[in-house]
Design an enzyme around this catalytic site. Structure first.
Site, short mmCIF file in Angstrom:
data_model
loop_
_atom_site.label_atom_id
_atom_site.label_comp_id
_atom_site.label_asym_id
_atom_site.label_seq_id
_atom_site.Cartn_x
_atom_site.Cartn_y
_atom_site.Cartn_z
N HIS A 1 35.74 32.49 34.45
CA HIS A 1 37.03 32.40 33.75
C HIS A 1 36.80 32.40 32.24
O HIS A 1 37.74 32.27 31.46
CB HIS A 1 37.74 31.08 34.11
CG HIS A 1 38.29 31.00 35.50
ND1 HIS A 1 39.01 32.02 36.07
CD2 HIS A 1 38.26 30.00 36.42
CE1 HIS A 1 39.40 31.65 37.29
NE2 HIS A 1 38.95 30.44 37.52
N LYS B 1 44.46 31.72 38.50
CA LYS B 1 45.76 32.06 39.11
C LYS B 1 46.19 33.50 38.90
O LYS B 1 47.36 33.84 38.98
CB LYS B 1 46.89 31.11 38.62
CG LYS B 1 46.57 29.66 38.77
CD LYS B 1 46.34 29.30 40.20
CE LYS B 1 44.94 28.84 40.45
NZ LYS B 1 44.52 28.91 41.82
N SER B 2 45.21 34.35 38.63
CA SER B 2 45.51 35.77 38.44
C SER B 2 45.12 36.62 39.65
O SER B 2 45.17 37.84 39.59
CB SER B 2 44.79 36.30 37.20
OG SER B 2 45.20 35.56 36.07
N THR C 1 42.07 35.84 41.57
CA THR C 1 40.62 35.77 41.73
C THR C 1 40.24 35.71 43.21
O THR C 1 39.32 36.41 43.66
CB THR C 1 40.08 34.49 41.04
OG1 THR C 1 40.78 34.28 39.82
CG2 THR C 1 38.60 34.57 40.82
N THR C 2 40.96 34.87 43.95
CA THR C 2 40.65 34.63 45.37
C THR C 2 40.86 35.90 46.21
O THR C 2 40.31 36.03 47.30
CB THR C 2 41.56 33.48 45.90
OG1 THR C 2 41.46 32.39 44.99
CG2 THR C 2 41.18 33.04 47.27
P1 A3P Z 1 50.54 32.19 43.97
O1 A3P Z 1 50.36 30.76 43.54
O2 A3P Z 1 51.52 32.91 43.11
O3 A3P Z 1 50.82 32.35 45.40
P2 A3P Z 1 43.37 32.58 41.71
O4 A3P Z 1 42.61 32.96 42.91
O5 A3P Z 1 43.04 33.39 40.50
O6 A3P Z 1 43.35 31.14 41.48
O7 A3P Z 1 44.90 33.01 42.01
C1 A3P Z 1 45.62 32.37 43.02
C2 A3P Z 1 46.87 33.19 43.26
O8 A3P Z 1 46.51 34.37 44.02
C3 A3P Z 1 47.88 32.42 44.11
O9 A3P Z 1 49.15 32.94 43.70
C4 A3P Z 1 47.47 32.87 45.51
O10 A3P Z 1 48.47 32.66 46.48
C5 A3P Z 1 47.20 34.36 45.26
N1 A3P Z 1 46.38 34.98 46.30
C6 A3P Z 1 45.33 34.44 46.97
N2 A3P Z 1 44.85 35.33 47.87
C7 A3P Z 1 45.60 36.44 47.77
C8 A3P Z 1 45.60 37.70 48.45
N3 A3P Z 1 44.74 37.97 49.41
N4 A3P Z 1 46.52 38.62 48.08
C9 A3P Z 1 47.41 38.37 47.10
N5 A3P Z 1 47.47 37.19 46.43
C10 A3P Z 1 46.57 36.24 46.74
#
Ligand code: A3P
Length: 307
Positions: free
Chosen positions: A112, A48-49, A51-52
């Site tokens: 992770h 949730k930082s 990664t995606t």
């Molecule tokens: P939120 O739940 O605050 O919206 P991870 O990929 O590490 O699991 O993190 C997921 C978080 O990154 C989610 O945050 C998601 O919406 C956000 N996220 C995914 N794609 C993104 C992008 N292209 N730009 C910014 N944030 C993104």
């Protein structure tokens, strides 16, 4: 063993907490079997930082000479396939993948796993590590939503208050949060040429500057010609929340996370900084701020709560 945030328990291994589905088994297999190469780039994050977001960014930086923006692999391939998560990869593959046989001269992986639990071969290699962190309050809120959306529908998940208690105790997805970030923070100070420490909020605030910093660290800086042609801007547009979340490959179908299948769309929620304001009470904010301040004290590391 501790109560997880959903229906699952979390298990502690080498000081960090893992869900049973994605868990300890995959980490142990990575530690045992992953052979890092000097050319590798490893993206490391707490869940949730962002990664995606960073997966397609590093993929697009690395492959920019080979890909046309109109038909780019990012448009048709999930970020999690572009940059495979190591512990998941090894969890699923009983016959371990022969990474040496993959054709790319430079391999991109994601993990992770905490710095202190990385496989010895990563530490011993000359490979580079990009660590991305995010402010703890947004990580908490994003994790809470993610685990709730991932949970079995017929079982009552933890309330925000219960999950918050666990987070403050350090019992969180790959946490304690502070130990995870501090491990990579210290490594980045000790080996700046091998570990780049980045923040989600910085990338949001000044994307071109931080994208160029990232490319430089990865060993493929943008030339002035590329900058003139707008390549930096094209990559940021390609990987924007708006673009990625609207792609069919990202909003339909499922992703195998450890032993479970989860909808790909749940990796996209808001993609903003500061949503914690809508979910945490003042008391919760004060409490978490104090814990984080105390845990990070003397390290020089601070977080941005807004952009
Ligand atoms: P939120 O739940 O605050 O919206 P991870 O990929 O590490 O699991 O993190 C997921 C978080 O990154 C989610 O945050 C998601 O919406 C956000 N996220 C995914 N794609 C993104 C992008 N292209 N730009 C910014 N944030 C993104």
């Amino acid at each position: 063993r501790e109560k997880g945030w959903t229906t699952e328990y979390m298990y502690q291994y080498q000081g960090f907490w893992y869900l049973s589905t994605t868990g300890v088994e995959g980490v142990m297999r990575v530690q045992k079997h992953f052979k890092a190469r000097n050319e590798d780039i490893l993206l490391a994050t707490l869940p949730k930082s962002g990664t995606t977001w960073f997966k397609p960014l590093i993929f697009a930086i690395m492959n920019r000479g080979r890909c046309d923006f109109a038909t780019h692999p990012v448009l048709t391939t999930s970020p999690h396939d572009l940059v495979p998560p190591l512990e998941n990869y090894f969890h699923q593959n009983i016959a371990y993948p022969n990474l040496d046989s993959l054709s790319s001269p430079q391999l991109l992986f994601h993990t992770h796993i905490s710095f202190t639990s990385l496989p010895q071969s990563v530490i011993n290699s000359q490979g580079r590590i990009v660590y991305v962190c995010r402010n703890p309050k947004d990580v908490f809120v994003s994790t809470f939503y993610f685990l709730n959306r991932m949970a079995d529908k017929n079982v009552e998940p933890l309330s925000v208050e219960e999950a918050f208690e666990q987070f403050c105790k350090g019992v969180s997805f790959y946490g304690p949060f502070w130990d995870h970030v501090l491990g990579y923070w210290k490594a980045s100070l000790e080996w700046p040429e091998r570990v780049l420490f980045m923040k989600y909020e910085d990338m949001k605030k000044d994307s071109p500057f931080h994208l160029k910093r990232l490319a430089e660290f990865m060993g493929c800086p943008f030339s002035s010609e590329e900058e003139r042609q707008g390549v930096v801007h094209e990559i940021l547009k390609l990987c924007s929340f708006e673009n990625l979340s609207n792609l069919k490959v990202n909003n339909t179908g499922t992703f195998q996370l450890g032993t479970r299948k989860i909808g790909k769309h749940i990796f996209f929620r808001q993609g903003e900084v500061g949503d914690w304001r809508n979910h945490l009470t003042n008391d919760m904010v004060d409490r978490l701020n104090k814990i984080v301040e105390q845990k990070l004290s003397g390290s020089g590391l601070t977080f941005h709560d807004s952009v």
